[in-house]
Structures are given as C-alpha cells and as structure tokens.
Design a protein around this motif. Structure first.
Motif, PDB file in Angstrom:
ATOM      1  N   LEU A 168      15.306 -10.250  20.743  1.00 11.05           N
ATOM      2  CA  LEU A 168      15.221 -10.411  19.348  1.00 11.05           C
ATOM      3  C   LEU A 168      15.954 -11.616  18.974  1.00 11.05           C
ATOM      4  CD1 LEU A 168      14.460  -9.207  16.629  1.00 11.05           C
ATOM      5  CD2 LEU A 168      16.443  -7.817  16.729  1.00 11.05           C
ATOM      6  N   ARG A 169      15.576 -12.351  18.368  1.00 11.70           N
ATOM      7  CA  ARG A 169      16.305 -13.901  17.746  1.00 11.70           C
ATOM      8  C   ARG A 169      16.517 -13.849  16.348  1.00 11.70           C
ATOM      9  NH1 ARG A 169      14.367 -19.609  19.993  1.00 11.70           N
ATOM     10  NH2 ARG A 169      15.087 -18.715  21.863  1.00 11.70           N
ATOM     11  N   VAL A 170      17.706 -14.090  16.058  1.00 12.25           N
ATOM     12  CA  VAL A 170      18.078 -14.292  14.543  1.00 12.25           C
ATOM     13  C   VAL A 170      18.552 -15.836  14.409  1.00 12.25           C
ATOM     14  CG1 VAL A 170      19.651 -13.643  12.956  1.00 12.25           C
ATOM     15  CG2 VAL A 170      19.023 -11.965  14.697  1.00 12.25           C
ATOM     16  N   LEU A 171      17.925 -16.337  13.256  1.00  7.97           N
ATOM     17  CA  LEU A 171      18.066 -17.535  13.101  1.00  7.97           C
ATOM     18  C   LEU A 171      18.879 -17.711  11.557  1.00  7.97           C
ATOM     19  CD1 LEU A 171      15.010 -17.658  14.448  1.00  7.97           C
ATOM     20  CD2 LEU A 171      15.678 -20.006  14.442  1.00  7.97           C
ATOM     21  N   VAL A 172      20.039 -18.144  11.565  1.00 11.91           N
ATOM     22  CA  VAL A 172      20.959 -18.165  10.029  1.00 11.91           C
ATOM     23  C   VAL A 172      20.685 -19.803   9.829  1.00 11.91           C
ATOM     24  CG1 VAL A 172      22.900 -17.641   8.940  1.00 11.91           C
ATOM     25  CG2 VAL A 172      22.199 -16.117  10.961  1.00 11.91           C
ATOM     26  N   ASP A 173      20.073 -19.758   8.510  1.00 11.19           N
ATOM     27  CA  ASP A 173      19.986 -21.259   8.146  1.00 11.19           C
ATOM     28  C   ASP A 173      20.964 -21.333   6.932  1.00 11.19           C
ATOM     29  OD1 ASP A 173      19.156 -23.588   7.188  1.00 11.19           O
ATOM     30  OD2 ASP A 173      16.991 -22.865   6.537  1.00 11.19           O
ATOM     31  N   LEU A 174      21.756 -22.232   7.021  1.00  8.08           N
ATOM     32  CA  LEU A 174      23.016 -22.597   6.023  1.00  8.08           C
ATOM     33  C   LEU A 174      22.858 -23.742   5.300  1.00  8.08           C
ATOM     34  CD1 LEU A 174      25.879 -21.421   8.383  1.00  8.08           C
ATOM     35  CD2 LEU A 174      25.028 -19.925   6.389  1.00  8.08           C
ATOM     36  N   ASP A 184      24.963 -22.554  16.883  1.00 10.09           N
ATOM     37  CA  ASP A 184      24.357 -23.124  15.533  1.00 10.09           C
ATOM     38  C   ASP A 184      23.713 -22.279  14.561  1.00 10.09           C
ATOM     39  OD1 ASP A 184      25.846 -25.586  16.339  1.00 10.09           O
ATOM     40  OD2 ASP A 184      24.110 -26.082  17.401  1.00 10.09           O
ATOM     41  N   GLY A 185      24.164 -21.010  14.518  1.00 13.04           N
ATOM     42  CA  GLY A 185      23.593 -20.115  13.848  1.00 13.04           C
ATOM     43  C   GLY A 185      22.087 -19.381  14.495  1.00 13.04           C
TER      44      GLY A 185
END
Length: 625
Positions: free
Chosen positions: A588-594, A444-445
């Motif tokens: 390292l965490r990446v959160l992609v908010d769409l 989920d991104g």
C-alpha cells in the motif's frame, strides 16, 4: 403436474415409508442437514392434516441432488446439467442415449416405477421406445469429470467469499467451508459450521449437563425444572435466611434455626416464644428465675435416678436366663434324679449364658477405648499438620510482603525512568501493539507499506477485537509532518464487511512547532497491482482542515484520522486475489502532496539569508554589510 413431479413425489413417499435416514444429506442449496430424530419418525400421509403441513415437511428426508447452478460464476453449459434434477452434475453418469445424470439421481430413479423415461429424449421428440432409460447400463462419465474440473465457481454460503475451480470446490472447500450451514444433531437448529461446535458445547438446549449439587445428568432444557426439585439445591430459610440443602430444611427449621419457636418446659409456664428470646424469658423476674431453677433441679434429679435404675438392671439376655433357671428349678422336684442333674446342668448353662453378655459388654468397651485412642492420635496428628501449615502460611505471607515491597520499588523506578524519557523525548509515544509490516520506501512524502500475512490480518479483523492495523511511523521530509497509515481489512463504518478502509493519522513530531497548522495536503492511497502493475486501485482525499484530525497532534491524547472508507471492495479483492495479494503480501503506497499547503513557504522563512537584515546575498555568496 408433469411426469417429473409425479416421479419425485413417488420417490419421497417410498423413502418415507421405508424410514430412510436423512443424516448427512445435502439440500439443493448446499445446506447439509443432520437430524437423526427426524429419521426415526415415519411419515403417515393418512394421519396428516392441512394444519400439520409444516411438521410433515420436517419429517420428509432431504434428498441429495446435483450442485446448485448458483455456484457457477458464468452460465453452465447444458451438457453439464443433470437430466433429472437440472442441477450441475454430481458424480456424472452417462446413459446409453447419451444424456448425463447425477449418480444420486440415478439411485432415486431406481426406486421409482419402471420403466423410467428420459425427459431429454422426450423433449427431442424421439420414439417412445428410444426414450426408455437403461438405469443399470449407465456408466461413469470420465470425460465430463475432466471437463468440469476447469469450471470457475464460487461459494454461495452466506458470508463466504471463496472462488476457485470446480475440482477444488467439490474436493476441499464444500466440506471445509466454515460458513457452511449445518443442522445441530441434537436440537436441529441450522447455523454456520464455525458456530456449531460452540453451540453444541454451550448453548444447545438438548446438550447433556451435570447438576453441580447432586451430580445428576440431564438435558440443559430440563435444568430449571430439576432445580425446583433437586434435594441438594441450597434454599433459604424463611426465618433466618440461612442457605441449607432442600432435604435438610425441615430439620433446620425444627432444630437449628435461631428464630424457631420454642415452648418453655416448666409445667406452670408453657410460654411459646422465638429461641433468641428464651434467655430473656428466664430473667424476666426473680420469681421467674427461682421457678425455672427449681424445675431444672427436679428434672436433673429425676434423670439421675433413671440413669441409676438403668445401670442396676441386668441386660435382657440375663433376665431371660434367670427365668429359664427358675423354670428348671421348679420342675426338678417332680422329675427323676437324672432330670435333676440335667436341670442343674441347665442352670450352669444359664449362668454361662448370663456371663456372655458381660463379656460382650467388656469387648465393646475395649473396642470403644481402642477407637478413642486411635481418634486421639489422629487429632494430635491433625493438630501438628495445622501447626506446620500455619508456619508455612506465615513464611509465605512474609515472602509475599517482601515481594510486594520489591514490586512497589520497581514501579517507582519505572515511573522515574518514564519521567526521564519524557524529559529527553517530550513527544515520545508508546509503540502501538497494532503495528504490522514494514516501510520499504519512505522519502519526500511517499511511503510504501509492506503488509505480510494479510490473510491472518483479515481473519483477525473479522473474528477478534484487532479490527485495524497500523504502519510504522514516517515523516514527509527531514522537517516534515510525522504520520502513520491505518488499515481496516474488513472495512470501517458503513463499509464494514463490504470494503477495505484506509486512513492517515498525524502523530506528534519533533518539528511540529515549526510547521503550519492545520495540516493541508492532497493524500493519494494506491493499492499496488503486483501481477502486471497496470490495474492499481487508487483513491484521493484532501485533508479536512476544519476537523480535529488535521490539527496539531498532542502527546497525551489520541488523534483521529481521515481517509477513505472504501479503497477497494472485498468482492474485488476476492476476484482479483492473485493480483493485489500475491503470496499473501500487500503493498500500500501513500503519496502526500504538500504543493497546495503553506509548508514550502514556511520552510523558506527558516533560511536566515532571506530574513536577516544584517546579511546580503550576491553572486551566490553571502557577505556581511
């Protein structure tokens, strides 16, 4: 000038007069100096002048003092400072008055005029007798050593980010730091320790090298001068441009050069010309040809006659023997019969001596024949070896030709396989050689990238072309965007050497034709605090929809990325090393908010129940009209 400066100057002059060496000493700033050439030259103040002040400074040995106060992260307590050099104590010694001094400072004070006064006692306004130091009575201060072990310090060598405890600094890091400034023992140039070995082996002008032509050893700075006089260095002939050794140039120009000048030997000619024109000179006219041929025939006849005369003449030893025989025969008539007999014996001896050179000539001729036989055998053996080598070379040439054909066939097969793979997976990209680590969470991104052995990744970013590392590819959902994370451990752009940079790169995915472009989302980067999970380092960026990095990626060209040049500074990483880099592993965490993008609406339009006019929806079920 106070008493401390006077005593320091006296120590410098005393050490300079005794010729004490400075090799291996450490300056107050922590720079080690190793210059044997300086210690051999005594300093003579009477011969110095104001213009020679710089040379005088180079000749004075660098005295070792305490550790510089700049290594401490916080202000150091007064009790840990040397009462002589005012730096952090090096091998603490305590005097009878209770003050502490460096062991190296104590050695210096022993060379100064005695008695020596304690400046700390003088500042406390004690009596003059109480201020006198008993240098012989000083003892090792173990209490100070134990307390100083826990002082937090840092390395002050340029470019080094090491931090730790004082005990680790003095026992390990001070000696092994690759950024430590050292002086070349050959030329005296100061540079970091990690560059010193390469400098001494490749760049130092004082290193020993060997001439590739005459094998003579010399200093590198003398190489150019040596090449100007080396007898074996190839030089070009100014007439034929042939390269020959310098010591053979004159012989070449006089005997071998094809453009050398020659003089026609015919007495009536004596024409001077280049050697390559001599053949045309002989054929200038029929009269000229006849003239030169007649001269050649006469010269050949003359040489043959001289050779015949030489062969007919006896050797010099034989002539001397004949002269001796004639002299003895002339004196025989005047002597007695016994003398005549002796003369006849002398004649026989002369004949035997005349036969000796002939036997020597025969032996020499036999020796030459034997040598010719041996040489003939060697020539035949070399011919056989050459034939064997030629046959082997022919076989190897055939094998190479066969292998080349096989390689070409394999390359054609690989090309066919690549074409088939591209037909099966049109968006397939080759695996990046820069990929490292694994994705421990991807849904989920949200993707969490585990980077093991981060210290090695950082070293490669500083010292090798691998300045960045990529994560394995991931998608934002079942029909989402495909992307990867790129990290620059030593920074990128303006943050090079200052901060860690992170970027997001879009990759060709299987559903790109169904997704809205340009890519639009809010991206959040989080460096996870593994110690207490409270002080995470985070940064956010909105995708730049007007730039190339957010357009639909192509399978044939590299796609630029977007992100943060400075997620966390290298200083913060150094001071909080155990917080973000626990056991040499980074998360390292990446959160992609769409939510702000058009992707949710686009995905809804893919539902046939919402678009088709031939269906209707009621009570949670779908029916055909």
């Amino acid at each position: 000038m106070d008493a401390l400066d006077v005593q320091a100057d006296a120590a410098l002059e005393a050490m300079a007069d005794t010729g004490s060496a400075a090799e291996g000493a450490t300056s107050p700033t922590g720079v080690a100096v190793s210059s044997p050439s300086l210690s051999k030259t005594p300093h003579n103040p009477s011969n110095s002048s104001p213009s020679d002040s710089s040379s005088e400074i180079k000749q004075i040995p660098v005295l070792q003092t305490g550790y510089p106060k700049e290594i401490a992260e916080k202000e150091v307590e007064e009790k840990f400072l040397c009462g002589y050099c005012k730096n952090i104590l090096r091998e603490p010694m305590q005097s009878e008055c209770g003050h502490r001094f460096c062991n190296c400072c104590r050695q210096k004070m022993l060379q100064l005029p005695q008695p020596f006064t304690c400046q700390a006692c003088v500042e406390e306004d004690l009596e003059a007798e109480s201020c006198v130091l008993s240098l012989e009575g000083m003892f090792e201060d173990k209490a100070a050593i134990r307390e100083m072990k826990k002082i937090k310090v840092k390395c002050i060598n340029p470019g080094c980010t090491w931090t730790g405890l004082f005990h680790d600094y003095i026992t390990k890091h001070e000696k092994t730091c690759d950024k430590k400034m050292l002086a070349c023992s050959l030329c005296g140039s100061v540079m970091s320790q990690n560059r010193l070995a390469n400098h001494q082996s490749k760049h130092c002008p004082k290193r020993l090298i060997t001439c590739q032509y005459c094998q003579q050893q010399m200093l590198q700075e003398q190489e150019e001068k040596h090449r100007m006089t080396c007898p074996l260095v190839p030089v070009k002939c100014d007439r034929c441009s042939t390269s020959v050794p310098r010591n053979e140039l004159k012989n070449h120009q006089e005997r071998d050069c094809i453009h050398r000048d020659v003089i026609c030997p015919v007495p009536d000619c004596h024409k001077k010309m280049p050697k390559e024109q001599f053949s045309s000179h002989l054929n200038e006219s029929p009269k000229m040809v006849q003239k030169h041929l007649l001269y050649l025939f006469d010269r050949i006849a003359q040489l043959e006659q001289e050779l015949t005369n030489v062969k007919m003449q006896p050797p010099p030893e034989t002539r001397q023997s004949e002269q001796g025989v004639a002299a003895s025969a002339e004196g025989g008539g005047a002597r007695s019969q016994q003398d005549g007999a002796d003369g006849s014996q002398g004649a026989v001896g002369g004949a035997e001596s005349a036969a000796v050179p002939e036997s020597q000539a025969s032996a020499t001729l036999k020796l030459h024949e034997d040598l010719m036989s041996v040489l003939h055998g060697e020539i035949l053996r070399c011919i056989r070896q050459v034939e064997v080598l030629m046959a082997g070379r022919a076989r190897e040439t055939t094998a190479v030709r066969d292998l080349s054909g096989k390689v070409e066939n394999l390359q054609r097969l690989l090309g066919t396989v690549d074409m088939r793979l591209n037909e099966i997976q049109p968006g397939r990209l080759p695996i990046s050689t820069a990929e490292v680590g694994t994705l421990v969470e991807c849904a989920d991104g949200i993707a969490t990238w585990c980077i093991p052995q981060f210290s090695q990744v950082r070293r490669e970013a500083v010292n090798s072309p691998n300045v960045y590392r990529d994560s394995p590819p991931f998608t934002t959902g079942s029909m989402g965007y495909k992307m990867k994370i790129r990290i620059f451990a030593d920074g990128d752009g303006s943050a090079k050497g200052k901060a860690m940079s992170v970027y997001l790169h879009l990759l060709p995915g299987p559903c790109d034709d169904l997704l809205p472009w340009p890519f639009q989302a809010d991206v959040h980067f989080v460096l996870i605090d593994q110690k207490d999970f409270k002080n995470h380092k985070s940064g956010s960026i909105r995708s730049p929809i007007t730039e190339q990095s957010c357009r639909q990626p192509s399978a044939t060209s590299a796609q630029p990325g977007f992100g943060l040049e400075a997620l966390v500074t290298l200083l913060e990483m150094g001071s909080e090393l155990s917080r973000y880099n626990l056991k040499d592993v980074l998360y390292l965490r990446v959160l992609v908010d769409l939510k702000q993008s058009k992707l949710p609406a686009r995905l809804k339009t893919l539902d046939p129940r919402l678009n088709s006019t031939g269906f209707r929806q009621a009570d949670g079920a779908t029916y055909r009209k």
